[in-house]
Enzyme design. Sequence first.
Site, PDB file in Angstrom:
ATOM      1  N   SER A   1     103.508   6.154 -57.226  1.00 44.22           N
ATOM      2  CA  SER A   1     103.437   7.614 -56.570  1.00 44.22           C
ATOM      3  C   SER A   1     102.580   7.712 -55.549  1.00 44.22           C
ATOM      4  CB  SER A   1     103.235   9.047 -57.296  1.00 44.22           C
ATOM      5  OG  SER A   1     101.746   8.834 -57.586  1.00 44.22           O
TER       6      SER A   1
ATOM      7  N   SER B   1      79.810 -11.879 -50.156  1.00 44.69           N
ATOM      8  CA  SER B   1      80.858 -12.471 -50.019  1.00 44.69           C
ATOM      9  C   SER B   1      82.226 -11.733 -50.137  1.00 44.69           C
ATOM     10  CB  SER B   1      81.335 -13.083 -51.251  1.00 44.69           C
ATOM     11  OG  SER B   1      80.279 -12.732 -52.498  1.00 44.69           O
TER      12      SER B   1
ATOM     13  N   GLY C   1      99.754   8.476 -63.751  1.00 46.03           N
ATOM     14  CA  GLY C   1     100.002   7.168 -64.137  1.00 46.03           C
ATOM     15  C   GLY C   1     100.316   5.916 -63.488  1.00 46.03           C
TER      16      GLY C   1
ATOM     17  N   VAL D   1      96.817   8.886 -61.138  1.00 47.94           N
ATOM     18  CA  VAL D   1      96.952   9.623 -60.305  1.00 47.94           C
ATOM     19  C   VAL D   1      98.826   9.236 -60.697  1.00 47.94           C
ATOM     20  CG1 VAL D   1      97.536  11.143 -58.825  1.00 47.94           C
ATOM     21  CG2 VAL D   1      95.600   9.883 -58.281  1.00 47.94           C
TER      22      VAL D   1
ATOM     23  N   ASP E   1     103.110   4.942 -61.483  1.00 45.16           N
ATOM     24  CA  ASP E   1     103.895   5.315 -60.675  1.00 45.16           C
ATOM     25  C   ASP E   1     104.947   4.920 -59.669  1.00 45.16           C
ATOM     26  OD1 ASP E   1     103.247   7.137 -60.498  1.00 45.16           O
ATOM     27  OD2 ASP E   1     104.489   8.767 -60.333  1.00 45.16           O
TER      28      ASP E   1
ATOM     29  N   ASN F   1      92.138   9.181 -50.100  1.00 45.00           N
ATOM     30  CA  ASN F   1      93.377   8.123 -49.946  1.00 45.00           C
ATOM     31  C   ASN F   1      93.351   7.698 -48.213  1.00 45.00           C
ATOM     32  OD1 ASN F   1      94.085   7.472 -52.520  1.00 45.00           O
ATOM     33  ND2 ASN F   1      95.031   9.140 -52.650  1.00 45.00           N
TER      34      ASN F   1
ATOM     35  N   ARG G   1      92.737  -2.263 -55.153  1.00 40.37           N
ATOM     36  CA  ARG G   1      91.875  -0.533 -55.205  1.00 40.37           C
ATOM     37  C   ARG G   1      93.746   0.027 -54.895  1.00 40.37           C
ATOM     38  NH1 ARG G   1      89.911   3.141 -50.769  1.00 40.37           N
ATOM     39  NH2 ARG G   1      88.869   5.102 -51.561  1.00 40.37           N
TER      40      ARG G   1
ATOM     41  N   HIS H   1      84.293  -3.736 -56.919  1.00 39.29           N
ATOM     42  CA  HIS H   1      83.882  -3.212 -55.306  1.00 39.29           C
ATOM     43  C   HIS H   1      82.526  -4.262 -54.908  1.00 39.29           C
ATOM     44  CE1 HIS H   1      83.494   1.055 -56.340  1.00 39.29           C
ATOM     45  NE2 HIS H   1      84.622   0.836 -55.773  1.00 39.29           N
ATOM     46  N   THR H   2      83.295  -6.271 -55.664  1.00 35.33           N
ATOM     47  CA  THR H   2      83.177  -7.080 -54.887  1.00 35.33           C
ATOM     48  C   THR H   2      83.410  -7.587 -53.894  1.00 35.33           C
ATOM     49  OG1 THR H   2      81.703  -9.227 -56.148  1.00 35.33           O
ATOM     50  CG2 THR H   2      83.363  -8.727 -56.534  1.00 35.33           C
TER      51      THR H   2
ATOM     52  N   HIS I   1      94.478   3.389 -57.954  1.00 36.01           N
ATOM     53  CA  HIS I   1      94.486   4.596 -57.099  1.00 36.01           C
ATOM     54  C   HIS I   1      95.991   5.372 -58.089  1.00 36.01           C
ATOM     55  CE1 HIS I   1      91.051   6.152 -54.691  1.00 36.01           C
ATOM     56  NE2 HIS I   1      90.534   5.103 -55.117  1.00 36.01           N
ATOM     57  N   ASP I   2      96.640   4.293 -58.198  1.00 36.28           N
ATOM     58  CA  ASP I   2      98.628   4.904 -58.417  1.00 36.28           C
ATOM     59  C   ASP I   2      97.638   4.908 -60.100  1.00 36.28           C
ATOM     60  OD1 ASP I   2     101.012   5.171 -58.715  1.00 36.28           O
ATOM     61  OD2 ASP I   2     100.985   3.026 -58.826  1.00 36.28           O
TER      62      ASP I   2
ATOM     63  N   PRO J   1      87.262   9.469 -59.534  1.00 33.35           N
ATOM     64  CA  PRO J   1      86.161  10.252 -59.346  1.00 33.35           C
ATOM     65  C   PRO J   1      85.737   9.727 -57.944  1.00 33.35           C
ATOM     66  CG  PRO J   1      86.135   8.609 -60.075  1.00 33.35           C
ATOM     67  CD  PRO J   1      88.245   8.403 -60.199  1.00 33.35           C
TER      68      PRO J   1
HETATM   69  C1  HEM Z   1      83.881   3.583 -61.031  1.00 35.24           C
HETATM   70  C2  HEM Z   1      84.368   4.733 -59.991  1.00 35.24           C
HETATM   71  C3  HEM Z   1      85.343   4.871 -58.771  1.00 35.24           C
HETATM   72  C4  HEM Z   1      84.969   4.921 -57.283  1.00 35.24           C
HETATM   73  C5  HEM Z   1      84.648   6.743 -58.051  1.00 35.24           C
HETATM   74  C6  HEM Z   1      85.562   4.411 -56.493  1.00 35.24           C
HETATM   75  C7  HEM Z   1      84.680   4.234 -54.965  1.00 35.24           C
HETATM   76  C8  HEM Z   1      85.631   3.668 -53.629  1.00 35.24           C
HETATM   77  C9  HEM Z   1      85.288   4.611 -52.391  1.00 35.24           C
HETATM   78  C10 HEM Z   1      84.810   5.405 -52.315  1.00 35.24           C
HETATM   79  C11 HEM Z   1      84.831   2.716 -51.847  1.00 35.24           C
HETATM   80  C12 HEM Z   1      85.421   3.009 -50.068  1.00 35.24           C
HETATM   81  C13 HEM Z   1      87.060   3.302 -50.107  1.00 35.24           C
HETATM   82  C14 HEM Z   1      86.211   3.498 -48.634  1.00 35.24           C
HETATM   83  O1  HEM Z   1      85.772   4.681 -47.509  1.00 35.24           O
HETATM   84  O2  HEM Z   1      86.527   2.170 -47.197  1.00 35.24           O
HETATM   85  C15 HEM Z   1      85.943   2.226 -52.567  1.00 35.24           C
HETATM   86  C16 HEM Z   1      86.637   0.814 -52.008  1.00 35.24           C
HETATM   87  C17 HEM Z   1      86.897  -0.063 -52.867  1.00 35.24           C
HETATM   88  N1  HEM Z   1      87.047   0.280 -54.153  1.00 35.24           N
HETATM   89 FE1  HEM Z   1      87.000   1.659 -55.502  1.00 35.24          FE
HETATM   90  N2  HEM Z   1      85.770   3.553 -56.646  1.00 35.24           N
HETATM   91  C18 HEM Z   1      86.008   3.291 -58.255  1.00 35.24           C
HETATM   92  C19 HEM Z   1      86.358   2.083 -59.033  1.00 35.24           C
HETATM   93  C20 HEM Z   1      87.525   1.563 -58.813  1.00 35.24           C
HETATM   94  C21 HEM Z   1      88.384   0.936 -58.816  1.00 35.24           C
HETATM   95  C22 HEM Z   1      88.234   1.070 -60.978  1.00 35.24           C
HETATM   96  C23 HEM Z   1      88.842  -0.724 -58.631  1.00 35.24           C
HETATM   97  C24 HEM Z   1      89.791  -1.173 -59.068  1.00 35.24           C
HETATM   98  C25 HEM Z   1      89.965  -2.401 -60.148  1.00 35.24           C
HETATM   99  C26 HEM Z   1      88.548  -0.430 -57.242  1.00 35.24           C
HETATM  100  C27 HEM Z   1      88.457  -0.892 -55.935  1.00 35.24           C
HETATM  101  C28 HEM Z   1      87.543  -0.722 -55.002  1.00 35.24           C
HETATM  102  C29 HEM Z   1      88.423  -1.680 -54.097  1.00 35.24           C
HETATM  103  C30 HEM Z   1      88.871  -3.052 -53.765  1.00 35.24           C
HETATM  104  C31 HEM Z   1      87.749  -0.784 -53.496  1.00 35.24           C
HETATM  105  C32 HEM Z   1      87.529  -1.870 -51.157  1.00 35.24           C
HETATM  106  C33 HEM Z   1      89.256  -1.232 -50.561  1.00 35.24           C
HETATM  107  C34 HEM Z   1      89.205  -2.170 -49.187  1.00 35.24           C
HETATM  108  O3  HEM Z   1      88.451  -2.859 -48.961  1.00 35.24           O
HETATM  109  O4  HEM Z   1      90.350  -1.809 -48.393  1.00 35.24           O
HETATM  110  N3  HEM Z   1      86.859   0.877 -57.174  1.00 35.24           N
HETATM  111  N4  HEM Z   1      86.000   2.353 -54.253  1.00 35.24           N
END
Ligand code: HEM
Length: 335
Positions: free
Chosen positions: A83, A257, A79, A77, A81, A102, A69, A201-202, A73-74, A171
């Site tokens: 930041s 999982s 690029g 925002v 970089d 964040n 993640r 999100h898996t 997030h890097d 987003p």
């Molecule tokens: C499609 C738009 C996306 C939205 C709206 C979104 C939103 C979120 C949100 C709200 C969380 C939970 C944060 C929390 O409350 O702890 C999350 C977790 C996460 N997101 Fe996304 N996400 C998106 C795309 C992505 C992408 C593109 C990736 C990576 C390629 C990603 C990887 C992750 C991972 C791995 C977690 C788990 C983080 C952790 O366990 O610390 N997400 N995301």
Amino acid sequence: MVIISSKQAVLYYSWSLVVLCLYMNHVRTEAELRVGYYSFSCALAEGIVKEEVRNAFIQNNGLAAGLVRMHFHDCFVRGCDGSVLIDTVNPSSPAEKDSPPNNPSLRGFEVIDRAKARIEAACASTVSCADIIAFAARDSVEITRGLGYEVPAGRKDGRVSLASDALANLPPPTSNVNQLTQSFGNKGLTQEEMVILSGAHTIGRSHCTSFSNRLYNFNSTTSQDPTLEPNYANQLKAACPQGSTNPNLVVPMDPLSPATSDVNYYQGVVANRGLFTSDQTLLTTQPTRAQVVQNSQDLFGWQKKFAAAMVKMGQIGVLTGNNTGEIRVNCRVIN
Ligand code: HEM
Ligand SMILES: *[C@@H]1O[C@H](CO)[C@@H](O)[C@H](O)[C@H]1NC(C)=O
Ligand SMILES: *[C@@H]1O[C@H](CO)[C@@H](O)[C@H](O)[C@H]1NC(C)=O
């Protein structure tokens, strides 16, 4: 001797030009980052990052999700970089890491710090923090049994980090499919890549606050999001009591999982068990729905596409060359 007519020659010549242009274009866009960028200047760099990711994963396997993640997030925002790593200096102008998307949810900063400290000791001022994040994200995919891939490197670190940029470019989980497509499109990623990358999100967890609107105050006519499968909604309500402000309440995003890069995420979405509106919304248009279903049935196919999409995401807005950034010595502080 080969004799060709002048017409053939013109044809041949113009085709060569087309091919040459395509080739040069390719070189110009792709040559900025290079696989093995540090193989002479800091051959140990990638191995150090891999070791630190493994050490962290053994302590807490959720850190792999945090690092995947972090790369997202890097990159979205300013690029890729680095930041996102910069600490706030002046509280009246907070840095990216202190913006709501964040803070408090983003994790893994200490993993980057440990890798950076060892890399600086081995080869000072050579390896950027932005590249360390990119390597760590790849290693995190790998260690969660996703598909490994090579990371083109050579990013420089940026010198600006603003919370307002994070809010404007990441987003929110309430996004619908059109908003997600737009947001990823703004970064040069296709709708298909958006669906592929959502598969991240898996792994990992979410704080209750990121989805509790779907459980308790959805809209003026219904308190609970009717697209959320009722049994799952009840489980989520048990884990996330209404009105609780406990920032430590979290749930796994893929309960089956949470530390494996498999396609359970897509299977969950198909079963109306996507955690966020931004997950569930992928079922609402024909092309995105078809992709979700396809990915849910094709582990290797998704893993390959995910690796390729991560490489592409890793090229967003990169700073390269001599005059466009720096090699930060401490990832939390601009030089
Ligand atoms: C499609 C738009 C996306 C939205 C709206 C979104 C939103 C979120 C949100 C709200 C969380 C939970 C944060 C929390 O409350 O702890 C999350 C977790 C996460 N997101 Fe996304 N996400 C998106 C795309 C992505 C992408 C593109 C990736 C990576 C390629 C990603 C990887 C992750 C991972 C791995 C977690 C788990 C983080 C952790 O366990 O610390 N997400 N995301
Ligand atoms: C509330 O959500 C339901 C289900 O998505 C929808 O049918 C209804 O139109 C919404 N009502 C308002 C006022 O937005
Ligand atoms: C960048 O800087 C290095 C070291 O100062 C130098 O060797 C190299 O030629 C420079 N490259 C460009 C494209 O200016």
